[in-house]
Scaffold this motif. Structure first.
Motif, PDB file in Angstrom:
ATOM      1  N   ASN A  75     -22.832  -3.227   7.139  1.00  0.00           N
ATOM      2  CA  ASN A  75     -22.527  -3.424   5.720  1.00  0.00           C
ATOM      3  C   ASN A  75     -21.496  -2.380   5.306  1.00  0.00           C
ATOM      4  O   ASN A  75     -21.832  -1.309   4.827  1.00  0.00           O
ATOM      5  N   TYR A  76     -20.232  -2.711   5.517  1.00  0.00           N
ATOM      6  CA  TYR A  76     -19.141  -1.758   5.292  1.00  0.00           C
ATOM      7  C   TYR A  76     -18.562  -1.820   3.888  1.00  0.00           C
ATOM      8  O   TYR A  76     -17.706  -1.031   3.534  1.00  0.00           O
ATOM      9  N   ASN A  77     -19.018  -2.759   3.058  1.00  0.00           N
ATOM     10  CA  ASN A  77     -18.380  -2.985   1.762  1.00  0.00           C
ATOM     11  C   ASN A  77     -18.309  -1.733   0.889  1.00  0.00           C
ATOM     12  O   ASN A  77     -17.247  -1.415   0.351  1.00  0.00           O
ATOM     13  N   GLY A  78     -19.417  -1.030   0.718  1.00  0.00           N
ATOM     14  CA  GLY A  78     -19.423   0.147  -0.155  1.00  0.00           C
ATOM     15  C   GLY A  78     -18.515   1.254   0.348  1.00  0.00           C
ATOM     16  O   GLY A  78     -17.736   1.834  -0.415  1.00  0.00           O
ATOM     17  N   GLY A  79     -18.585   1.558   1.634  1.00  0.00           N
ATOM     18  CA  GLY A  79     -17.741   2.600   2.209  1.00  0.00           C
ATOM     19  C   GLY A  79     -16.275   2.234   2.176  1.00  0.00           C
ATOM     20  O   GLY A  79     -15.411   3.062   1.873  1.00  0.00           O
ATOM     21  N   LEU A  80     -15.993   0.984   2.473  1.00  0.00           N
ATOM     22  CA  LEU A  80     -14.611   0.508   2.453  1.00  0.00           C
ATOM     23  C   LEU A  80     -14.044   0.546   1.043  1.00  0.00           C
ATOM     24  O   LEU A  80     -12.900   0.950   0.835  1.00  0.00           O
ATOM     25  N   LEU A  81     -14.865   0.168   0.069  1.00  0.00           N
ATOM     26  CA  LEU A  81     -14.422   0.220  -1.330  1.00  0.00           C
ATOM     27  C   LEU A  81     -14.113   1.658  -1.744  1.00  0.00           C
ATOM     28  O   LEU A  81     -13.103   1.911  -2.406  1.00  0.00           O
ATOM     29  N   ALA A  82     -14.944   2.591  -1.328  1.00  0.00           N
ATOM     30  CA  ALA A  82     -14.701   4.005  -1.648  1.00  0.00           C
ATOM     31  C   ALA A  82     -13.380   4.484  -1.055  1.00  0.00           C
ATOM     32  O   ALA A  82     -12.592   5.165  -1.729  1.00  0.00           O
ATOM     33  N   ILE A  83     -13.106   4.130   0.187  1.00  0.00           N
ATOM     34  CA  ILE A  83     -11.841   4.532   0.820  1.00  0.00           C
ATOM     35  C   ILE A  83     -10.655   3.882   0.111  1.00  0.00           C
ATOM     36  O   ILE A  83      -9.624   4.529  -0.114  1.00  0.00           O
ATOM     37  N   MET A  84     -10.778   2.623  -0.269  1.00  0.00           N
ATOM     38  CA  MET A  84      -9.679   1.941  -0.962  1.00  0.00           C
ATOM     39  C   MET A  84      -9.414   2.583  -2.324  1.00  0.00           C
ATOM     40  O   MET A  84      -8.259   2.767  -2.711  1.00  0.00           O
ATOM     41  N   PHE A  85     -10.478   2.943  -3.052  1.00  0.00           N
ATOM     42  CA  PHE A  85     -10.289   3.642  -4.328  1.00  0.00           C
ATOM     43  C   PHE A  85      -9.605   4.996  -4.103  1.00  0.00           C
ATOM     44  O   PHE A  85      -8.733   5.392  -4.875  1.00  0.00           O
ATOM     45  N   TYR A  86      -9.994   5.694  -3.050  1.00  0.00           N
ATOM     46  CA  TYR A  86      -9.363   6.972  -2.702  1.00  0.00           C
ATOM     47  C   TYR A  86      -7.864   6.766  -2.458  1.00  0.00           C
ATOM     48  O   TYR A  86      -7.027   7.503  -2.988  1.00  0.00           O
ATOM     49  N   ILE A  87      -7.526   5.750  -1.673  1.00  0.00           N
ATOM     50  CA  ILE A  87      -6.120   5.464  -1.376  1.00  0.00           C
ATOM     51  C   ILE A  87      -5.362   5.131  -2.656  1.00  0.00           C
ATOM     52  O   ILE A  87      -4.238   5.597  -2.867  1.00  0.00           O
ATOM     53  N   ILE A  88      -5.960   4.332  -3.520  1.00  0.00           N
ATOM     54  CA  ILE A  88      -5.318   3.960  -4.783  1.00  0.00           C
ATOM     55  C   ILE A  88      -5.051   5.203  -5.630  1.00  0.00           C
ATOM     56  O   ILE A  88      -3.950   5.376  -6.176  1.00  0.00           O
ATOM     57  N   LEU A  89      -6.035   6.086  -5.733  1.00  0.00           N
ATOM     58  CA  LEU A  89      -5.863   7.313  -6.527  1.00  0.00           C
ATOM     59  C   LEU A  89      -4.791   8.224  -5.933  1.00  0.00           C
ATOM     60  O   LEU A  89      -3.973   8.792  -6.662  1.00  0.00           O
ATOM     61  N   VAL A  90      -4.785   8.361  -4.616  1.00  0.00           N
ATOM     62  CA  VAL A  90      -3.771   9.194  -3.958  1.00  0.00           C
ATOM     63  C   VAL A  90      -2.376   8.589  -4.154  1.00  0.00           C
ATOM     64  O   VAL A  90      -1.409   9.313  -4.405  1.00  0.00           O
ATOM     65  N   ALA A  91      -2.276   7.261  -4.065  1.00  0.00           N
ATOM     66  CA  ALA A  91      -0.988   6.600  -4.267  1.00  0.00           C
ATOM     67  C   ALA A  91      -0.501   6.785  -5.705  1.00  0.00           C
ATOM     68  O   ALA A  91       0.691   7.017  -5.940  1.00  0.00           O
ATOM     69  N   LEU A  92      -1.423   6.684  -6.664  1.00  0.00           N
ATOM     70  CA  LEU A  92      -1.058   6.930  -8.066  1.00  0.00           C
ATOM     71  C   LEU A  92      -0.583   8.364  -8.263  1.00  0.00           C
ATOM     72  O   LEU A  92       0.437   8.611  -8.915  1.00  0.00           O
ATOM     73  N   TYR A  93      -1.317   9.314  -7.697  1.00  0.00           N
ATOM     74  CA  TYR A  93      -0.927  10.721  -7.820  1.00  0.00           C
ATOM     75  C   TYR A  93       0.451  10.953  -7.196  1.00  0.00           C
ATOM     76  O   TYR A  93       1.314  11.607  -7.791  1.00  0.00           O
ATOM     77  N   SER A 109      -0.622  -0.844  -2.619  1.00  0.00           N
ATOM     78  CA  SER A 109      -0.740  -2.280  -2.900  1.00  0.00           C
ATOM     79  C   SER A 109      -1.814  -2.985  -2.076  1.00  0.00           C
ATOM     80  O   SER A 109      -2.647  -3.713  -2.615  1.00  0.00           O
ATOM     81  N   LEU A 110      -1.775  -2.772  -0.768  1.00  0.00           N
ATOM     82  CA  LEU A 110      -2.787  -3.413   0.080  1.00  0.00           C
ATOM     83  C   LEU A 110      -4.190  -2.929  -0.267  1.00  0.00           C
ATOM     84  O   LEU A 110      -5.139  -3.710  -0.265  1.00  0.00           O
ATOM     85  N   ALA A 111      -4.316  -1.646  -0.573  1.00  0.00           N
ATOM     86  CA  ALA A 111      -5.622  -1.102  -0.939  1.00  0.00           C
ATOM     87  C   ALA A 111      -6.139  -1.738  -2.226  1.00  0.00           C
ATOM     88  O   ALA A 111      -7.343  -2.003  -2.356  1.00  0.00           O
ATOM     89  N   VAL A 112      -5.252  -1.998  -3.178  1.00  0.00           N
ATOM     90  CA  VAL A 112      -5.658  -2.664  -4.422  1.00  0.00           C
ATOM     91  C   VAL A 112      -6.169  -4.071  -4.113  1.00  0.00           C
ATOM     92  O   VAL A 112      -7.226  -4.488  -4.620  1.00  0.00           O
ATOM     93  N   ILE A 113      -5.462  -4.788  -3.270  1.00  0.00           N
ATOM     94  CA  ILE A 113      -5.877  -6.155  -2.918  1.00  0.00           C
ATOM     95  C   ILE A 113      -7.240  -6.134  -2.233  1.00  0.00           C
ATOM     96  O   ILE A 113      -8.131  -6.918  -2.572  1.00  0.00           O
TER      97      ILE A 113
END
Length: 124
Positions: A75-93, A109-113
């Motif tokens: 069940n990777y959904n929660g961990g994967l979502l956390a990493i994608m949010f991290y990537i999105i925040l780092v990309a915004l910064y 972009s891919l992380a947002v999708i």
């Protein structure tokens, strides 16, 4: 949808391995200079070179984390979502701190999708 999430997450991981390659192994290359809008002289600076190599390891570990979740967890959904949010925040910064908004689209972009697809899947 699960297969799409896996495929796009794999692309995100590969993107971060490529960033690691540029920052850690091809630090002084013209491709790295172009990608990060730096001069070859900047990349020849040992302090900048060391900082890039260190940052490259962090980016590579993001890719490792994604692959770990996809391969070794059921069940990777929660961990994967956390990493994608991290990537999105780092990309915004990165986009706002550098003044280069294209960074967000290239890195996030891919992380947002993937994040949107994960949220949809989790709500079903």
């Amino acid at each position: 949808m699960n297969l799409l999430i896996i495929a796009l997450s794999t692309l995100v991981a590969l993107e971060f391995f490529f960033i690691m390659y540029l920052e850690t192994f091809a630090t002084k290359s013209s491709r790295t200079a172009k990608t990060f809008s730096m001069s070859k002289d900047d990349l020849a600076n040992e302090k900048i070179n060391t900082l890039l190599k260190n940052q490259g390891i962090y980016n590579g570990l993001i890719g490792v984390g994604i692959f770990y979740l996809l391969i070794f967890t059921q069940n990777y959904n929660g961990g994967l979502l956390a990493i994608m949010f991290y990537i999105i925040l780092v990309a915004l910064y990165g986009a706002f701190s550098s003044g280069n908004k294209a960074i967000f689209f290239k890195q996030g972009s891919l992380a947002v999708i993937v994040a949107v697809l994960l949220l949809i899947q989790m709500m079903m």
